[in-house]
Design an enzyme around this catalytic site. Sequence first.
Site, PDB file in Angstrom:
ATOM      1  N   GLY A   1       0.810  -1.216   0.000  1.00  0.00           N
ATOM      2  CA  GLY A   1       0.000   0.000   0.000  1.00  0.00           C
ATOM      3  C   GLY A   1       0.841   1.262   0.000  1.00  0.00           C
ATOM      4  O   GLY A   1       2.053   1.239   0.210  1.00  0.00           O
TER       5      GLY A   1
ATOM      6  N   TYR B   1      -8.392  -6.658  -1.286  1.00  0.00           N
ATOM      7  CA  TYR B   1      -8.842  -7.198  -0.017  1.00  0.00           C
ATOM      8  C   TYR B   1     -10.354  -7.461  -0.127  1.00  0.00           C
ATOM      9  O   TYR B   1     -11.017  -6.987  -1.056  1.00  0.00           O
ATOM     10  CB  TYR B   1      -8.569  -6.221   1.120  1.00  0.00           C
ATOM     11  CG  TYR B   1      -7.107  -6.049   1.449  1.00  0.00           C
ATOM     12  CD1 TYR B   1      -6.487  -6.906   2.346  1.00  0.00           C
ATOM     13  CD2 TYR B   1      -6.350  -5.035   0.861  1.00  0.00           C
ATOM     14  CE1 TYR B   1      -5.143  -6.765   2.659  1.00  0.00           C
ATOM     15  CE2 TYR B   1      -5.006  -4.880   1.172  1.00  0.00           C
ATOM     16  CZ  TYR B   1      -4.413  -5.750   2.071  1.00  0.00           C
ATOM     17  OH  TYR B   1      -3.081  -5.611   2.366  1.00  0.00           O
TER      18      TYR B   1
ATOM     19  N   LYS C   1      -3.437 -14.942  -1.643  1.00  0.00           N
ATOM     20  CA  LYS C   1      -2.221 -14.618  -0.900  1.00  0.00           C
ATOM     21  C   LYS C   1      -2.475 -14.712   0.602  1.00  0.00           C
ATOM     22  O   LYS C   1      -3.543 -14.347   1.077  1.00  0.00           O
ATOM     23  CB  LYS C   1      -1.765 -13.204  -1.263  1.00  0.00           C
ATOM     24  CG  LYS C   1      -0.424 -12.787  -0.688  1.00  0.00           C
ATOM     25  CD  LYS C   1      -0.022 -11.421  -1.236  1.00  0.00           C
ATOM     26  CE  LYS C   1       1.343 -11.000  -0.743  1.00  0.00           C
ATOM     27  NZ  LYS C   1       1.344 -10.726   0.718  1.00  0.00           N
TER      28      LYS C   1
ATOM     29  N   HIS D   1       2.148 -12.322   5.702  1.00  0.00           N
ATOM     30  CA  HIS D   1       1.957 -10.883   5.498  1.00  0.00           C
ATOM     31  C   HIS D   1       3.182 -10.095   5.973  1.00  0.00           C
ATOM     32  O   HIS D   1       3.077  -9.006   6.535  1.00  0.00           O
ATOM     33  CB  HIS D   1       0.708 -10.388   6.230  1.00  0.00           C
ATOM     34  CG  HIS D   1       0.002  -9.265   5.532  1.00  0.00           C
ATOM     35  ND1 HIS D   1      -1.279  -9.375   5.037  1.00  0.00           N
ATOM     36  CD2 HIS D   1       0.394  -8.003   5.240  1.00  0.00           C
ATOM     37  CE1 HIS D   1      -1.643  -8.236   4.485  1.00  0.00           C
ATOM     38  NE2 HIS D   1      -0.634  -7.380   4.588  1.00  0.00           N
TER      39      HIS D   1
ATOM     40  N   GLY E   1      10.614 -12.187   3.883  1.00  0.00           N
ATOM     41  CA  GLY E   1      11.998 -12.280   4.309  1.00  0.00           C
ATOM     42  C   GLY E   1      13.035 -12.423   3.219  1.00  0.00           C
ATOM     43  O   GLY E   1      14.216 -12.584   3.524  1.00  0.00           O
TER      44      GLY E   1
ATOM     45  N   GLY F   1       8.666  -7.437  -1.120  1.00  0.00           N
ATOM     46  CA  GLY F   1       7.951  -6.236  -0.719  1.00  0.00           C
ATOM     47  C   GLY F   1       8.899  -5.177  -0.191  1.00  0.00           C
ATOM     48  O   GLY F   1       9.269  -4.245  -0.892  1.00  0.00           O
ATOM     49  N   ARG F   2       9.349  -5.353   1.053  1.00  0.00           N
ATOM     50  CA  ARG F   2      10.239  -4.346   1.637  1.00  0.00           C
ATOM     51  C   ARG F   2      11.492  -4.141   0.781  1.00  0.00           C
ATOM     52  O   ARG F   2      11.997  -3.027   0.670  1.00  0.00           O
ATOM     53  CB  ARG F   2      10.632  -4.767   3.051  1.00  0.00           C
ATOM     54  CG  ARG F   2       9.495  -4.724   4.066  1.00  0.00           C
ATOM     55  CD  ARG F   2       9.990  -5.097   5.450  1.00  0.00           C
ATOM     56  NE  ARG F   2       8.948  -5.051   6.461  1.00  0.00           N
ATOM     57  CZ  ARG F   2       8.215  -6.098   6.838  1.00  0.00           C
ATOM     58  NH1 ARG F   2       8.405  -7.274   6.252  1.00  0.00           N
ATOM     59  NH2 ARG F   2       7.293  -5.978   7.772  1.00  0.00           N
TER      60      ARG F   2
END
Length: 400
Positions: free
Chosen positions: A89, A137, A265, A289, A322, A343-344
Site C-alpha cells: 500500500g 482485499y 495470498k 503478510h 523475508g 515487498g520491503r
Amino acid sequence: MKLENPWRRNPWFESVAVAQERARRRLPKPVYGALVAGSERGQSMTANQDAFADLGWAPHVVGQHAQRDLGTTVFGHAIPLPVLISPTGVQAVHPDGEVAVARAAAARGTIMGLSNFASRSVEEVTATGATTFFQMYWTGDRDTMVERMQRAHDAGAQGLIATLDWSFSIGRDWGSPEIPENVDLRTMLRLAPQVAARPRWAWQFGRTGSFPDLTAPNLAPPGGTAPTFFGAYYEWMTTPPPTWDDVAWMREQWHQISGTPFVLKGVCRVDDAMRAVDAGVAGISVSNHGGNNLDGTPAAIRMLKPIADRVGDQVDVVMDGGVRRGSDVVKALALGAKAVLIGRAYLWGLAANGQAGVENVLDVLSGGIDSALRGLAVGSVAELQPEHLIVPDGFHVRTG
C-alpha cells in the site's frame, strides 16, 4: 532551468541491505518506521529472514554450467527472473511511487502486483506496460467489489491477487509510527522537524510541487473522490470477513470478467491450501503478510514445502516473506516455490533511487540467483530440488 540534486552520489548499491540502510538515512523516521512494520514483538517479521540462514548448501567444485537459465513460468506468464513484485500500500517513499516500481518491473520483464491501497491508479500503472496483477482485499459490498474488478480488467490487469489474511500492525513493542490522515501544509509544518532531518526526501517531493499522496485512488467510486488510506482501512475492517464460499464467488466473478489468473495470498496452512484449490484458484502465496498479521506465525519459508508438496502439482505456489538475497530465492525454489514475491526489498530500492533503485534490487537478486546456481552446478532454476539444500531436522512446519 533544470534543478540538480545537491545530494547526488553514486546511486548503485550492491545488496538489499545497503538499499535498506540508504532508505533509513533518506526517509523521515515515521515513513521508515512504517516500512519495517511488524506486529507486536516483531517475532514473525524477524523469523522470516532468520529462517533462510538455517538452510545450508553443499556446493560442487566441478561441473558448473557456463550459462544458467533463471527464467520460469508462473501464473501463465514466462518471466526471465523468478521474482515478482508484491503489492504494497501507499508508496510515499518516492514521488513516483507505484509507477516507478511498475516501470522497473516492465524493464526487467516481471509481474507487478498493485495494491488496491496503492497511491497511484491502476490505469497509471498499467500504462507503463508492466504485466500487472491487481490486488484486492475483501472490502466493501459485493457490487463494489465487482466494480473494482471490472475497472482493473478494463485498465489492462492480467490477474487478480486476493489478500485475505488479517493484518494488524499494532501493539508494536517499539511503538507505532505516526501516519497522518492527510499530508497537507499544516501536517507538513507539524512534522517539519522530522522532515527537515531528511532533506533529500523533502527535496524530491519539492521538485514535484506536491505532498506525499495518502489516498487510495483505486477504491474511489465511479466519478467519486478517493478515500484516504485510513478511510480505506476502515472500510476493510468493517466489512464482514469472507467465507470459503465468498472466496469461490470472488474467483468466479473475476473469471467471468477477465478469465485471467486468480491468486490467493496469505496461505499458512495445508488445509487452507487444499480449500483454495477447491475454490478454483490458479495459485497461492505462502505468506504471513511480512510479519504483519498474527505475530508468532512461523516463517513463510518453513511453511512452504509441506504446502507445495500437497498442492504444487495442482496450482502454482509462490512465497513471500523475508527474501533479501538471490540465494534466498534459490532456497525457496528448491523447496517447491515457482517464484517469490518481494515487498520491503523493492521499497528500500525505491526510496534509495526511484525506478533505478528498484531495478538495482532486481539485478542484485538476479546476480545472487545466478551465483547460487553456479555454485550448485545447476543449469536452471527448474532443476532445483530439496536435495540441493542442507535442511536441519524440524525445519519444516506443517500447519493444518
